[in-house]
Design a protein around this motif. Structure first.
Motif, PDB file in Angstrom:
ATOM      1  N   THR A 124       0.829  -1.205   0.000  1.00  0.00           N
ATOM      2  CA  THR A 124       0.000   0.000   0.000  1.00  0.00           C
ATOM      3  C   THR A 124       0.863   1.254   0.000  1.00  0.00           C
ATOM      4  O   THR A 124       0.636   2.174  -0.790  1.00  0.00           O
ATOM      5  N   VAL A 125       1.856   1.284   0.885  1.00  0.00           N
ATOM      6  CA  VAL A 125       2.741   2.453   0.954  1.00  0.00           C
ATOM      7  C   VAL A 125       3.491   2.638  -0.362  1.00  0.00           C
ATOM      8  O   VAL A 125       3.564   3.750  -0.897  1.00  0.00           O
ATOM      9  N   MET A 126       4.034   1.536  -0.905  1.00  0.00           N
ATOM     10  CA  MET A 126       4.796   1.640  -2.154  1.00  0.00           C
ATOM     11  C   MET A 126       3.906   2.074  -3.311  1.00  0.00           C
ATOM     12  O   MET A 126       4.305   2.907  -4.129  1.00  0.00           O
ATOM     13  N   ILE A 127       2.721   1.520  -3.390  1.00  0.00           N
ATOM     14  CA  ILE A 127       1.823   1.856  -4.496  1.00  0.00           C
ATOM     15  C   ILE A 127       1.388   3.312  -4.418  1.00  0.00           C
ATOM     16  O   ILE A 127       1.383   4.024  -5.415  1.00  0.00           O
ATOM     17  N   LEU A 128       1.035   3.755  -3.224  1.00  0.00           N
ATOM     18  CA  LEU A 128       0.581   5.136  -3.085  1.00  0.00           C
ATOM     19  C   LEU A 128       1.733   6.138  -3.216  1.00  0.00           C
ATOM     20  O   LEU A 128       1.563   7.200  -3.819  1.00  0.00           O
ATOM     21  N   GLN A 129       2.886   5.801  -2.683  1.00  0.00           N
ATOM     22  CA  GLN A 129       4.009   6.736  -2.726  1.00  0.00           C
ATOM     23  C   GLN A 129       4.616   6.834  -4.123  1.00  0.00           C
ATOM     24  O   GLN A 129       4.879   7.922  -4.613  1.00  0.00           O
ATOM     25  N   PHE A 130       4.819   5.700  -4.768  1.00  0.00           N
ATOM     26  CA  PHE A 130       5.487   5.706  -6.060  1.00  0.00           C
ATOM     27  C   PHE A 130       4.519   5.637  -7.236  1.00  0.00           C
ATOM     28  O   PHE A 130       4.945   5.651  -8.384  1.00  0.00           O
ATOM     29  N   GLU A 131       3.215   5.526  -6.946  1.00  0.00           N
ATOM     30  CA  GLU A 131       2.201   5.385  -7.990  1.00  0.00           C
ATOM     31  C   GLU A 131       2.615   4.306  -8.987  1.00  0.00           C
ATOM     32  O   GLU A 131       2.602   4.490 -10.195  1.00  0.00           O
ATOM     33  N   MET A 132       2.956   3.148  -8.425  1.00  0.00           N
ATOM     34  CA  MET A 132       3.532   2.081  -9.238  1.00  0.00           C
ATOM     35  C   MET A 132       2.545   1.471 -10.221  1.00  0.00           C
ATOM     36  O   MET A 132       2.885   1.196 -11.355  1.00  0.00           O
ATOM     37  N   PHE A 133       1.353   1.214  -9.767  1.00  0.00           N
ATOM     38  CA  PHE A 133       0.395   0.521 -10.612  1.00  0.00           C
ATOM     39  C   PHE A 133      -0.818   1.364 -10.941  1.00  0.00           C
ATOM     40  O   PHE A 133      -1.871   0.853 -11.244  1.00  0.00           O
ATOM     41  N   GLN A 134      -0.707   2.656 -10.835  1.00  0.00           N
ATOM     42  CA  GLN A 134      -1.760   3.600 -11.170  1.00  0.00           C
ATOM     43  C   GLN A 134      -3.071   3.281 -10.447  1.00  0.00           C
ATOM     44  O   GLN A 134      -4.140   3.249 -11.030  1.00  0.00           O
ATOM     45  N   LEU A 135      -2.971   3.047  -9.178  1.00  0.00           N
ATOM     46  CA  LEU A 135      -4.159   2.759  -8.377  1.00  0.00           C
ATOM     47  C   LEU A 135      -4.696   4.045  -7.764  1.00  0.00           C
ATOM     48  O   LEU A 135      -4.812   4.197  -6.566  1.00  0.00           O
ATOM     49  N   SER A 136      -5.032   4.973  -8.606  1.00  0.00           N
ATOM     50  CA  SER A 136      -5.500   6.260  -8.098  1.00  0.00           C
ATOM     51  C   SER A 136      -6.982   6.240  -7.762  1.00  0.00           C
ATOM     52  O   SER A 136      -7.462   7.068  -7.013  1.00  0.00           O
ATOM     53  N   GLN A 137      -7.732   5.302  -8.313  1.00  0.00           N
ATOM     54  CA  GLN A 137      -9.160   5.232  -8.036  1.00  0.00           C
ATOM     55  C   GLN A 137      -9.425   4.296  -6.872  1.00  0.00           C
ATOM     56  O   GLN A 137      -8.741   3.289  -6.691  1.00  0.00           O
ATOM     57  N   VAL A 138     -10.439   4.610  -6.110  1.00  0.00           N
ATOM     58  CA  VAL A 138     -10.783   3.819  -4.936  1.00  0.00           C
ATOM     59  C   VAL A 138     -11.230   2.411  -5.346  1.00  0.00           C
ATOM     60  O   VAL A 138     -10.888   1.428  -4.679  1.00  0.00           O
ATOM     61  N   GLN A 139     -11.924   2.277  -6.445  1.00  0.00           N
ATOM     62  CA  GLN A 139     -12.404   0.961  -6.891  1.00  0.00           C
ATOM     63  C   GLN A 139     -11.231   0.025  -7.181  1.00  0.00           C
ATOM     64  O   GLN A 139     -11.250  -1.138  -6.772  1.00  0.00           O
ATOM     65  N   GLU A 140     -10.219   0.529  -7.865  1.00  0.00           N
ATOM     66  CA  GLU A 140      -9.061  -0.304  -8.173  1.00  0.00           C
ATOM     67  C   GLU A 140      -8.319  -0.701  -6.904  1.00  0.00           C
ATOM     68  O   GLU A 140      -7.843  -1.827  -6.768  1.00  0.00           O
ATOM     69  N   PHE A 141      -8.221   0.214  -5.954  1.00  0.00           N
ATOM     70  CA  PHE A 141      -7.557  -0.104  -4.694  1.00  0.00           C
ATOM     71  C   PHE A 141      -8.346  -1.150  -3.914  1.00  0.00           C
ATOM     72  O   PHE A 141      -7.756  -2.043  -3.302  1.00  0.00           O
ATOM     73  N   MET A 142      -9.666  -1.071  -3.949  1.00  0.00           N
ATOM     74  CA  MET A 142     -10.492  -2.070  -3.266  1.00  0.00           C
ATOM     75  C   MET A 142     -10.328  -3.445  -3.914  1.00  0.00           C
ATOM     76  O   MET A 142     -10.323  -4.465  -3.226  1.00  0.00           O
ATOM     77  N   ILE A 143     -10.194  -3.480  -5.223  1.00  0.00           N
ATOM     78  CA  ILE A 143      -9.941  -4.753  -5.909  1.00  0.00           C
ATOM     79  C   ILE A 143      -8.621  -5.342  -5.418  1.00  0.00           C
ATOM     80  O   ILE A 143      -8.522  -6.542  -5.153  1.00  0.00           O
ATOM     81  N   PHE A 144      -7.618  -4.498  -5.273  1.00  0.00           N
ATOM     82  CA  PHE A 144      -6.322  -4.937  -4.756  1.00  0.00           C
ATOM     83  C   PHE A 144      -6.475  -5.550  -3.367  1.00  0.00           C
ATOM     84  O   PHE A 144      -5.952  -6.642  -3.089  1.00  0.00           O
ATOM     85  N   VAL A 145      -7.204  -4.880  -2.483  1.00  0.00           N
ATOM     86  CA  VAL A 145      -7.395  -5.369  -1.119  1.00  0.00           C
ATOM     87  C   VAL A 145      -8.176  -6.692  -1.124  1.00  0.00           C
ATOM     88  O   VAL A 145      -7.818  -7.630  -0.411  1.00  0.00           O
ATOM     89  N   ILE A 146      -9.211  -6.783  -1.938  1.00  0.00           N
ATOM     90  CA  ILE A 146     -10.005  -8.006  -2.018  1.00  0.00           C
ATOM     91  C   ILE A 146      -9.162  -9.172  -2.516  1.00  0.00           C
ATOM     92  O   ILE A 146      -9.237 -10.277  -1.971  1.00  0.00           O
ATOM     93  N   MET A 178      -5.953  -9.530  -2.189  1.00  0.00           N
ATOM     94  CA  MET A 178      -5.035  -9.908  -1.113  1.00  0.00           C
ATOM     95  C   MET A 178      -5.724 -10.823  -0.102  1.00  0.00           C
ATOM     96  O   MET A 178      -5.179 -11.858   0.288  1.00  0.00           O
ATOM     97  N   PHE A 179      -6.938 -10.458   0.307  1.00  0.00           N
ATOM     98  CA  PHE A 179      -7.621 -11.275   1.307  1.00  0.00           C
ATOM     99  C   PHE A 179      -8.136 -12.590   0.721  1.00  0.00           C
ATOM    100  O   PHE A 179      -8.166 -13.605   1.415  1.00  0.00           O
ATOM    101  N   LEU A 180      -8.524 -12.609  -0.535  1.00  0.00           N
ATOM    102  CA  LEU A 180      -8.914 -13.869  -1.167  1.00  0.00           C
ATOM    103  C   LEU A 180      -7.716 -14.812  -1.278  1.00  0.00           C
ATOM    104  O   LEU A 180      -7.854 -16.028  -1.072  1.00  0.00           O
ATOM    105  N   THR A 181      -6.556 -14.267  -1.573  1.00  0.00           N
ATOM    106  CA  THR A 181      -5.348 -15.081  -1.624  1.00  0.00           C
ATOM    107  C   THR A 181      -5.035 -15.657  -0.248  1.00  0.00           C
ATOM    108  O   THR A 181      -4.703 -16.837  -0.112  1.00  0.00           O
TER     109      THR A 181
END
Length: 145
Positions: free
Chosen positions: A84-106, A108-111
């Motif tokens: 989360t810190v790396m993605i938000l700080q470096f904008e690595m994967f262009q997760l600027s939208q809340v929906q995309e970030f929620m997909i990332f979190v989901i 992670m927890f499904l894994t």
């Protein structure tokens, strides 16, 4: 200690390869033309961090007495925080939208849930096999003849 360095080296190479595959897929999906050197360096740094976290969580002696669920939970929380810190700080994967970030979190927890599920099945299969072997051993002992 020497084994730990070899383990981290090998694991970071594996993680870096997977991160590059993921980054390549994302670049293709977003229609970009290339991956910059700075992004490759960030992925290398991230892979070293993940390998270190994995080593502390699983094969090291630090958490050896804890169960798989606890160790994988620690691993998930730390990795999710670092990602989360790396993605938000470096904008690595262009997760600027809340929906995309929620997909990332989901994901992670499904894994994490999938890992616990597979571990549960593996554990129950091992228990069944162990019980059967124990029954065979008890029948073959000289006292039972």
């Amino acid at each position: 200690m020497k084994k730990g360095f070899y383990y981290i080296r090998d694991m970071s190479a594996l993680v870096f390869a997977w991160l590059m595959v993921i980054k390549t897929v994302i670049v293709i999906l977003y229609g970009e033309k290339n991956i910059g050197y700075d992004e490759i360096i960030q992925l290398m740094f991230l892979s070293l961090i993940f390998a270190g976290i994995f080593y502390i969580s699983f094969p090291s002696r630090l958490l050896r007495k804890r169960g798989f669920a606890f160790r994988s939970g620690i691993f998930l929380l730390v990795v999710a925080g670092v990602e989360t810190v790396m993605i938000l700080q470096f904008e690595m994967f262009q997760l600027s939208q809340v929906q995309e970030f929620m997909i990332f979190v989901i994901v992670m927890f499904l894994t994490y849930g999938g890992c616990l599920f597979v571990n549960g099945i593996y554990g129950s299969l091992n228990q069944t096999m162990y019980t059967e072997k124990l029954k065979e051993y008890r029948l073959q002992r000289p006292e039972n003849r």
